[in-house]
Design an enzyme around this catalytic site. Sequence first.
Site, PDB file in Angstrom:
ATOM      1  N   GLY A 146      27.993  80.140  35.900  1.00 38.99           N
ATOM      2  CA  GLY A 146      27.506  78.948  36.598  1.00 38.99           C
ATOM      3  C   GLY A 146      27.966  77.710  35.854  1.00 38.99           C
ATOM      4  O   GLY A 146      28.349  77.774  34.682  1.00 38.99           O
TER       5      GLY A 146
ATOM      6  N   GLY B 142      25.072  73.294  32.581  1.00 38.92           N
ATOM      7  CA  GLY B 142      23.730  72.838  32.953  1.00 38.92           C
ATOM      8  C   GLY B 142      23.083  73.601  34.104  1.00 38.92           C
ATOM      9  O   GLY B 142      22.063  73.168  34.647  1.00 38.92           O
ATOM     10  N   SER B 143      23.649  74.737  34.465  1.00 38.08           N
ATOM     11  CA  SER B 143      23.071  75.486  35.597  1.00 38.08           C
ATOM     12  C   SER B 143      21.870  76.338  35.161  1.00 38.08           C
ATOM     13  O   SER B 143      21.190  76.912  36.003  1.00 38.08           O
ATOM     14  CB  SER B 143      24.138  76.369  36.259  1.00 38.08           C
TER      15      SER B 143
ATOM     16  N   THR C 237      21.264  79.625  29.822  1.00 42.25           N
ATOM     17  CA  THR C 237      20.475  79.952  28.625  1.00 42.25           C
ATOM     18  C   THR C 237      19.029  80.275  29.008  1.00 42.25           C
ATOM     19  O   THR C 237      18.455  81.250  28.518  1.00 42.25           O
ATOM     20  CB  THR C 237      20.510  78.761  27.634  1.00 42.25           C
TER      21      THR C 237
ATOM     22  N   GLN D 133      40.696  76.514  23.282  1.00 40.99           N
ATOM     23  CA  GLN D 133      40.731  77.603  24.263  1.00 40.99           C
ATOM     24  C   GLN D 133      41.126  78.935  23.610  1.00 40.99           C
ATOM     25  O   GLN D 133      40.632  79.977  23.978  1.00 40.99           O
ATOM     26  CB  GLN D 133      41.720  77.218  25.379  1.00 40.99           C
TER      27      GLN D 133
ATOM     28  N   GLU E 115      26.159  85.578  28.438  1.00 47.71           N
ATOM     29  CA  GLU E 115      26.288  84.217  28.960  1.00 47.71           C
ATOM     30  C   GLU E 115      27.776  83.906  29.075  1.00 47.71           C
ATOM     31  O   GLU E 115      28.488  83.892  28.085  1.00 47.71           O
ATOM     32  CB  GLU E 115      25.606  83.232  28.006  1.00 47.71           C
TER      33      GLU E 115
HETATM   34  P1  DGT Z   1      23.414  76.212  30.713  1.00 44.48           P
HETATM   35  O1  DGT Z   1      22.511  77.059  29.889  1.00 44.48           O
HETATM   36  O2  DGT Z   1      23.701  76.781  32.052  1.00 44.48           O
HETATM   37  O3  DGT Z   1      22.978  74.789  30.738  1.00 44.48           O
HETATM   38  O4  DGT Z   1      24.810  76.313  30.028  1.00 44.48           O
HETATM   39  P2  DGT Z   1      25.522  75.380  29.022  1.00 44.48           P
HETATM   40  O5  DGT Z   1      25.870  74.103  29.688  1.00 44.48           O
HETATM   41  O6  DGT Z   1      24.794  75.314  27.724  1.00 44.48           O
HETATM   42  O7  DGT Z   1      26.792  76.294  28.759  1.00 44.48           O
HETATM   43  P3  DGT Z   1      28.239  76.197  29.384  1.00 44.48           P
HETATM   44  O8  DGT Z   1      28.949  77.444  29.061  1.00 44.48           O
HETATM   45  O9  DGT Z   1      28.210  75.879  30.821  1.00 44.48           O
HETATM   46  O10 DGT Z   1      28.876  75.028  28.602  1.00 44.48           O
HETATM   47  C1  DGT Z   1      28.695  74.752  27.244  1.00 44.48           C
HETATM   48  C2  DGT Z   1      29.716  73.718  26.856  1.00 44.48           C
HETATM   49  O11 DGT Z   1      30.903  74.398  26.519  1.00 44.48           O
HETATM   50  C3  DGT Z   1      30.076  72.760  27.954  1.00 44.48           C
HETATM   51  O12 DGT Z   1      30.322  71.493  27.393  1.00 44.48           O
HETATM   52  C4  DGT Z   1      31.334  73.319  28.544  1.00 44.48           C
HETATM   53  C5  DGT Z   1      31.951  73.987  27.369  1.00 44.48           C
HETATM   54  N1  DGT Z   1      32.735  75.191  27.677  1.00 44.48           N
HETATM   55  C6  DGT Z   1      32.289  76.442  27.852  1.00 44.48           C
HETATM   56  N2  DGT Z   1      33.305  77.287  28.014  1.00 44.48           N
HETATM   57  C7  DGT Z   1      34.424  76.543  27.940  1.00 44.48           C
HETATM   58  C8  DGT Z   1      35.810  76.816  28.025  1.00 44.48           C
HETATM   59  O13 DGT Z   1      36.276  77.930  28.180  1.00 44.48           O
HETATM   60  N3  DGT Z   1      36.622  75.742  27.906  1.00 44.48           N
HETATM   61  C9  DGT Z   1      36.159  74.472  27.722  1.00 44.48           C
HETATM   62  N4  DGT Z   1      37.015  73.494  27.637  1.00 44.48           N
HETATM   63  N5  DGT Z   1      34.897  74.186  27.634  1.00 44.48           N
HETATM   64  C10 DGT Z   1      34.045  75.211  27.732  1.00 44.48           C
END
Ligand code: DGT
Length: 229
Positions: A27, A30-31, A34, A80, A103
Amino acid sequence: KLINNFTIRMASFSVNKKAPFTVFVEGNIGSGKTTFLNHFSQFQNVCLMTEPVEQWRNLNGVNLFDLMYKNPDRWAMTFQNYVTLTMLKNHIKITDKPVKLMERSMYSARYCFVEKMLASGILQEGMYHVLQEWYNFIHEHHQIQCDLIVYLRTSPEVVYERMKKRGRIEESGVSFQYLKDLHELHENWLIHGKFYRPAQVLVLDANLDLDGIGAEYVRSESSILRPIV
Ligand code: DGT
């Protein structure tokens, strides 16, 4: 004869060692991935694999996560690369528990973030192809277990508000347009099947606030805890 014995032992090893029922929680930023994982911490037989953000934030004192956002032209490729390694480690991590909840996955890195970076010119074509070579190699040489994908589906407006409220310092420059583009990439992959989906997708309404989302979580329990209940 030695070779035969070895082959038989390896065969029985792989028969006895059953891979856990593995679920990827996907997702937009911010979806609530966690929070979703935290909900399942009440079940003892579930192995929870949170995203390696803390490792991205501190690689021997270097915050690659911050560098990627601050200076993407210089650091996106390195970041990356490291995401791929840390995700692969999580994918192949062994657990005795019958269910493994992860996750994100290498797939969202590949089909959402890397695609976005190519489209916006942050990753040059050559860099993109190197990453694709890694993904293909990993795919051919490792068994990346996946039995179900849970898609926490949101609208970009909702996650933008949540992200601002959460106030992660590294994400302060993330625009609404970036979240909108990431949303489209998740939709293309998980709803429209534009990219390879390693398992069936269970779609949950993750726009709901914390009070309402509990029912959505419970709705997913029977699918996720299938090997236990
Ligand atoms: P949640 O719990 O659904 O609020 O999830 P988040 O926002 O803590 O986790 P996520 O994976 O959507 O994103 C965490 C941060 O890491 C966010 O700034 C985007 C970044 N991120 C995650 N995976 C990648 C990736 O493969 N490439 C890049 N550039 N950024 C990534």
